[in-house]
Design a protein around this motif. Structure first.
Motif, PDB file in Angstrom:
ATOM      1  N   LEU A   6     -19.502   7.091 -28.038  1.00 16.54           N
ATOM      2  CA  LEU A   6     -20.774   7.705 -27.624  1.00 16.54           C
ATOM      3  C   LEU A   6     -21.740   6.655 -27.094  1.00 16.54           C
ATOM      4  N   HIS A   7     -21.783   5.506 -27.749  1.00 17.58           N
ATOM      5  CA  HIS A   7     -22.658   4.420 -27.303  1.00 17.58           C
ATOM      6  C   HIS A   7     -22.256   3.934 -25.908  1.00 17.58           C
ATOM      7  N   LEU A   8     -20.961   3.768 -25.693  1.00 14.89           N
ATOM      8  CA  LEU A   8     -20.488   3.299 -24.387  1.00 14.89           C
ATOM      9  C   LEU A   8     -20.704   4.359 -23.306  1.00 14.89           C
ATOM     10  N   ARG A   9     -20.571   5.635 -23.671  1.00 15.08           N
ATOM     11  CA  ARG A   9     -20.824   6.703 -22.705  1.00 15.08           C
ATOM     12  C   ARG A   9     -22.292   6.712 -22.294  1.00 15.08           C
ATOM     13  N   MET A  13     -20.386   4.094 -18.869  1.00 17.55           N
ATOM     14  CA  MET A  13     -19.091   3.470 -18.611  1.00 17.55           C
ATOM     15  C   MET A  13     -18.061   4.564 -18.336  1.00 17.55           C
ATOM     16  N   SER A  14     -17.034   4.239 -17.582  1.00 19.80           N
ATOM     17  CA  SER A  14     -15.979   5.205 -17.277  1.00 19.80           C
ATOM     18  C   SER A  14     -15.082   5.403 -18.501  1.00 19.80           C
ATOM     19  N   LEU A  15     -14.314   6.486 -18.499  1.00 26.22           N
ATOM     20  CA  LEU A  15     -13.402   6.748 -19.608  1.00 26.22           C
ATOM     21  C   LEU A  15     -12.377   5.632 -19.769  1.00 26.22           C
ATOM     22  N   ARG A  16     -11.900   5.104 -18.676  1.00 23.05           N
ATOM     23  CA  ARG A  16     -10.923   4.010 -18.747  1.00 23.05           C
ATOM     24  C   ARG A  16     -11.531   2.769 -19.391  1.00 23.05           C
ATOM     25  N   ASP A  17     -12.760   2.456 -19.029  1.00 22.01           N
ATOM     26  CA  ASP A  17     -13.429   1.296 -19.618  1.00 22.01           C
ATOM     27  C   ASP A  17     -13.699   1.505 -21.105  1.00 22.01           C
ATOM     28  N   ILE A  18     -14.095   2.729 -21.468  1.00 23.41           N
ATOM     29  CA  ILE A  18     -14.331   3.034 -22.877  1.00 23.41           C
ATOM     30  C   ILE A  18     -13.032   2.888 -23.660  1.00 23.41           C
ATOM     31  N   ALA A  19     -11.942   3.428 -23.133  1.00 25.51           N
ATOM     32  CA  ALA A  19     -10.648   3.352 -23.815  1.00 25.51           C
ATOM     33  C   ALA A  19     -10.188   1.907 -23.995  1.00 25.51           C
ATOM     34  N   LYS A  20     -10.479   1.045 -23.035  1.00 29.49           N
ATOM     35  CA  LYS A  20     -10.090  -0.362 -23.137  1.00 29.49           C
ATOM     36  C   LYS A  20     -10.847  -1.076 -24.251  1.00 29.49           C
ATOM     37  N   ARG A  21     -12.073  -0.640 -24.504  1.00 31.67           N
ATOM     38  CA  ARG A  21     -12.892  -1.315 -25.513  1.00 31.67           C
ATOM     39  C   ARG A  21     -12.667  -0.797 -26.933  1.00 31.67           C
ATOM     40  N   LEU A  22     -12.175   0.429 -27.059  1.00 35.43           N
ATOM     41  CA  LEU A  22     -11.962   1.001 -28.380  1.00 35.43           C
ATOM     42  C   LEU A  22     -10.621   0.545 -28.958  1.00 35.43           C
ATOM     43  N   LEU A  43     -14.685  13.037 -27.078  1.00 31.43           N
ATOM     44  CA  LEU A  43     -16.066  13.238 -26.647  1.00 31.43           C
ATOM     45  C   LEU A  43     -16.360  14.716 -26.383  1.00 31.43           C
ATOM     46  N   ARG A  44     -15.404  15.434 -25.788  1.00 33.71           N
ATOM     47  CA  ARG A  44     -15.588  16.857 -25.518  1.00 33.71           C
ATOM     48  C   ARG A  44     -15.726  17.643 -26.815  1.00 33.71           C
ATOM     49  N   GLU A  45     -14.874  17.353 -27.797  1.00 36.35           N
ATOM     50  CA  GLU A  45     -14.961  18.034 -29.087  1.00 36.35           C
ATOM     51  C   GLU A  45     -16.281  17.749 -29.775  1.00 36.35           C
ATOM     52  N   HIS A  46     -16.756  16.532 -29.650  1.00 38.67           N
ATOM     53  CA  HIS A  46     -18.053  16.187 -30.246  1.00 38.67           C
ATOM     54  C   HIS A  46     -19.179  16.967 -29.570  1.00 38.67           C
TER      55      HIS A  46
END
Length: 51
Positions: A6-9, A13-22, A43-46
């Motif tokens: 959520l913070h990165l969104r 940031m793009s989904l790909r960038d978020i996935a790389k950081r998590l 993120l959608r479920e949240h």
């Protein structure tokens, strides 16, 4: 992991960038990165629960 996503969104940031950081912290895939589809679903479920 959700709070970081959520913070990165919020930083637009793009989904790909978020996935790389998590990093997955529990389970069989501990230490790996989630897929962009997993991040999008999380993120959608949240968003659905908060509305």
């Amino acid at each position: 992991m959700l709070s970081m996503a959520l913070h990165l969104r919020d930083q637009e940031m793009s989904l790909r960038d978020i996935a790389k950081r998590l990093v997955i912290t529990t389970g069989a895939k501990k230490g790996q990165h989630p897929s962009p589809a997993t991040v999008m679903r999380m993120l959608r479920e949240h968003d659905e629960q908060t509305t």
